[in-house]
Each structure stands twice: as C-alpha cells, then as structure tokens.
Scaffold this motif. Structure first.
Motif, PDB file in Angstrom:
ATOM      1  N   PHE A  21       0.810  -1.215   0.000  1.00 26.37           N
ATOM      2  CA  PHE A  21       0.000   0.000   0.000  1.00 26.37           C
ATOM      3  C   PHE A  21       0.847   1.269   0.000  1.00 26.37           C
ATOM      4  O   PHE A  21       0.432   2.288  -0.546  1.00 26.37           O
ATOM      5  CB  PHE A  21      -0.984   0.002   1.175  1.00 26.37           C
ATOM      6  CG  PHE A  21      -2.167  -0.904   0.955  1.00 26.37           C
ATOM      7  CD1 PHE A  21      -3.131  -0.587   0.015  1.00 26.37           C
ATOM      8  CD2 PHE A  21      -2.294  -2.078   1.656  1.00 26.37           C
ATOM      9  CE1 PHE A  21      -4.216  -1.416  -0.210  1.00 26.37           C
ATOM     10  CE2 PHE A  21      -3.373  -2.918   1.447  1.00 26.37           C
ATOM     11  CZ  PHE A  21      -4.334  -2.590   0.508  1.00 26.37           C
ATOM     12  N   ALA A  22       2.042   1.219   0.570  1.00 28.05           N
ATOM     13  CA  ALA A  22       2.889   2.410   0.617  1.00 28.05           C
ATOM     14  C   ALA A  22       3.622   2.672  -0.692  1.00 28.05           C
ATOM     15  O   ALA A  22       3.870   3.835  -1.037  1.00 28.05           O
ATOM     16  CB  ALA A  22       3.910   2.277   1.748  1.00 28.05           C
ATOM     17  N   HIS A  23       3.950   1.608  -1.444  1.00 21.75           N
ATOM     18  CA  HIS A  23       4.834   1.794  -2.585  1.00 21.75           C
ATOM     19  C   HIS A  23       4.335   1.241  -3.916  1.00 21.75           C
ATOM     20  O   HIS A  23       4.879   1.610  -4.954  1.00 21.75           O
ATOM     21  CB  HIS A  23       6.201   1.164  -2.294  1.00 21.75           C
ATOM     22  CG  HIS A  23       6.888   1.740  -1.111  1.00 21.75           C
ATOM     23  ND1 HIS A  23       7.502   2.970  -1.128  1.00 21.75           N
ATOM     24  CD2 HIS A  23       7.036   1.260   0.150  1.00 21.75           C
ATOM     25  CE1 HIS A  23       8.007   3.222   0.068  1.00 21.75           C
ATOM     26  NE2 HIS A  23       7.737   2.207   0.851  1.00 21.75           N
ATOM     27  N   ALA A  24       3.356   0.355  -3.906  1.00 23.79           N
ATOM     28  CA  ALA A  24       2.986  -0.310  -5.162  1.00 23.79           C
ATOM     29  C   ALA A  24       1.587   0.024  -5.656  1.00 23.79           C
ATOM     30  O   ALA A  24       1.297  -0.172  -6.829  1.00 23.79           O
ATOM     31  CB  ALA A  24       3.129  -1.829  -5.024  1.00 23.79           C
ATOM     32  N   VAL A  25       0.727   0.502  -4.795  1.00 27.89           N
ATOM     33  CA  VAL A  25      -0.631   0.834  -5.201  1.00 27.89           C
ATOM     34  C   VAL A  25      -0.674   2.320  -5.541  1.00 27.89           C
ATOM     35  O   VAL A  25      -0.279   3.165  -4.729  1.00 27.89           O
ATOM     36  CB  VAL A  25      -1.644   0.496  -4.084  1.00 27.89           C
ATOM     37  CG1 VAL A  25      -3.039   0.955  -4.452  1.00 27.89           C
ATOM     38  CG2 VAL A  25      -1.630  -1.003  -3.799  1.00 27.89           C
ATOM     39  N   GLU A  26      -1.098   2.607  -6.750  1.00 28.95           N
ATOM     40  CA  GLU A  26      -1.179   4.004  -7.192  1.00 28.95           C
ATOM     41  C   GLU A  26      -2.136   4.786  -6.291  1.00 28.95           C
ATOM     42  O   GLU A  26      -3.207   4.276  -5.937  1.00 28.95           O
ATOM     43  CB  GLU A  26      -1.686   4.071  -8.633  1.00 28.95           C
ATOM     44  CG  GLU A  26      -0.710   3.560  -9.655  1.00 28.95           C
ATOM     45  CD  GLU A  26       0.521   4.428  -9.780  1.00 28.95           C
ATOM     46  OE1 GLU A  26       0.423   5.659  -9.664  1.00 28.95           O
ATOM     47  OE2 GLU A  26       1.610   3.857  -9.975  1.00 28.95           O
ATOM     48  N   PRO A  27      -1.772   6.004  -5.923  1.00 27.47           N
ATOM     49  CA  PRO A  27      -2.678   6.832  -5.122  1.00 27.47           C
ATOM     50  C   PRO A  27      -4.042   6.939  -5.812  1.00 27.47           C
ATOM     51  O   PRO A  27      -4.130   7.165  -7.016  1.00 27.47           O
ATOM     52  CB  PRO A  27      -1.981   8.189  -5.064  1.00 27.47           C
ATOM     53  CG  PRO A  27      -0.536   7.865  -5.276  1.00 27.47           C
ATOM     54  CD  PRO A  27      -0.519   6.692  -6.221  1.00 27.47           C
ATOM     55  N   GLY A  28      -5.078   6.728  -5.043  1.00 25.03           N
ATOM     56  CA  GLY A  28      -6.432   6.809  -5.564  1.00 25.03           C
ATOM     57  C   GLY A  28      -6.944   5.507  -6.158  1.00 25.03           C
ATOM     58  O   GLY A  28      -8.137   5.389  -6.433  1.00 25.03           O
ATOM     59  N   ALA A  29      -6.077   4.517  -6.360  1.00 15.79           N
ATOM     60  CA  ALA A  29      -6.517   3.235  -6.927  1.00 15.79           C
ATOM     61  C   ALA A  29      -7.391   2.472  -5.936  1.00 15.79           C
ATOM     62  O   ALA A  29      -8.281   1.729  -6.332  1.00 15.79           O
ATOM     63  CB  ALA A  29      -5.324   2.379  -7.336  1.00 15.79           C
ATOM     64  N   VAL A  30      -7.113   2.664  -4.659  1.00 14.20           N
ATOM     65  CA  VAL A  30      -7.905   2.071  -3.584  1.00 14.20           C
ATOM     66  C   VAL A  30      -8.283   3.213  -2.660  1.00 14.20           C
ATOM     67  O   VAL A  30      -7.436   4.041  -2.321  1.00 14.20           O
ATOM     68  CB  VAL A  30      -7.084   1.011  -2.812  1.00 14.20           C
ATOM     69  CG1 VAL A  30      -7.870   0.453  -1.650  1.00 14.20           C
ATOM     70  CG2 VAL A  30      -6.626  -0.102  -3.739  1.00 14.20           C
ATOM     71  N   GLU A  31      -9.536   3.250  -2.299  1.00 12.50           N
ATOM     72  CA  GLU A  31      -9.968   4.300  -1.371  1.00 12.50           C
ATOM     73  C   GLU A  31      -9.114   4.237  -0.105  1.00 12.50           C
ATOM     74  O   GLU A  31      -8.835   3.158   0.414  1.00 12.50           O
ATOM     75  CB  GLU A  31     -11.442   4.111  -1.006  1.00 12.50           C
ATOM     76  CG  GLU A  31     -12.398   4.250  -2.171  1.00 12.50           C
ATOM     77  CD  GLU A  31     -12.446   5.666  -2.731  1.00 12.50           C
ATOM     78  OE1 GLU A  31     -12.245   6.632  -1.967  1.00 12.50           O
ATOM     79  OE2 GLU A  31     -12.697   5.792  -3.936  1.00 12.50           O
ATOM     80  N   ASP A  32      -8.695   5.396   0.385  1.00 14.01           N
ATOM     81  CA  ASP A  32      -7.830   5.447   1.556  1.00 14.01           C
ATOM     82  C   ASP A  32      -8.416   4.696   2.741  1.00 14.01           C
ATOM     83  O   ASP A  32      -7.698   3.982   3.448  1.00 14.01           O
ATOM     84  CB  ASP A  32      -7.547   6.899   1.959  1.00 14.01           C
ATOM     85  CG  ASP A  32      -6.618   7.608   0.996  1.00 14.01           C
ATOM     86  OD1 ASP A  32      -5.921   6.925   0.206  1.00 14.01           O
ATOM     87  OD2 ASP A  32      -6.575   8.851   1.030  1.00 14.01           O
TER      88      ASP A  32
END
Length: 106
Positions: free
Chosen positions: A79-90
């Motif tokens: 979640f910190a480095h591989a998931v693009e911001p906004g791809a998963v709701e915070d």
C-alpha cells in the motif's frame, strides 16, 4: 527445510528493499534545500536509485511471507509503494492495514 528457505528468501528480499530505500532517501537528503540546478545534477543518481528500489520492492512482494508479521509487512509495503494513489480508497486501504495489525496482536 522449505520453510527455512522461504524465511531466508523473505529476509534477503526485505533487506534488499530496505537498502535500496535507504539509497533513495540518501539522495533525497543530499539534495534537500539545494538549487534546482544542483537537484538536476543528482537526477540520474536519483532515477537509478528509484529503479533499484522498485526492483527490490518487486522481489520483496514476490517472496513468500514466512509468517503473519512478514505478511503484514508485505501489505504495508504494497500500500505504501505499489498501489497508485487513488486506486484504492484510503479508508479501505487503512481498514486492511488495521486488520493486519490487529491480527498480529492475537
């Protein structure tokens, strides 16, 4: 002794990621507050360090987690480095991470 091999693989992969991450942070610290021209001179080193960190992250995420703490660490890295911001709701990402932290306490 497959479990030991997996544990060793995980530990080596995580150590490689942490080392690569430290290299990126070292470049960023060296350029903090510098002029744009000075920062630009460091860009090739920063780019190379980022590529190395991305490759190390891929190796870490691909390595089998040998136990629940390692799996929780893998989720944190994901979640910190591989998931693009906004791809998963915070709030969803935080709920998954909170679950992993809570389950570690059992």
């Amino acid at each position: 002794m497959p479990d030991q091999v997996r544990h060793d693989e995980w530990e080596l992969a995580l150590a490689a990621f942490r080392e690569a991450q430290a290299a990126v942070q070292a470049v960023e610290a060296a350029t903090a507050g510098r002029s744009a021209a000075e920062e630009e001179a460091w860009l090739p080193r920063h780019d190379a360090a980022c590529v190395a960190m991305d490759e190390a992250l891929a190796g870490t995420l691909a390595a089998p987690a040998p136990n629940l703490p390692a799996f929780a660490a893998k989720l944190e890295l994901l979640f910190a480095h591989a998931v693009e911001p906004g791809a998963v709701e915070d709030e969803y990402a935080e709920a998954v991470l909170a679950d992993s932290r809570r389950l570690l306490l059992r």
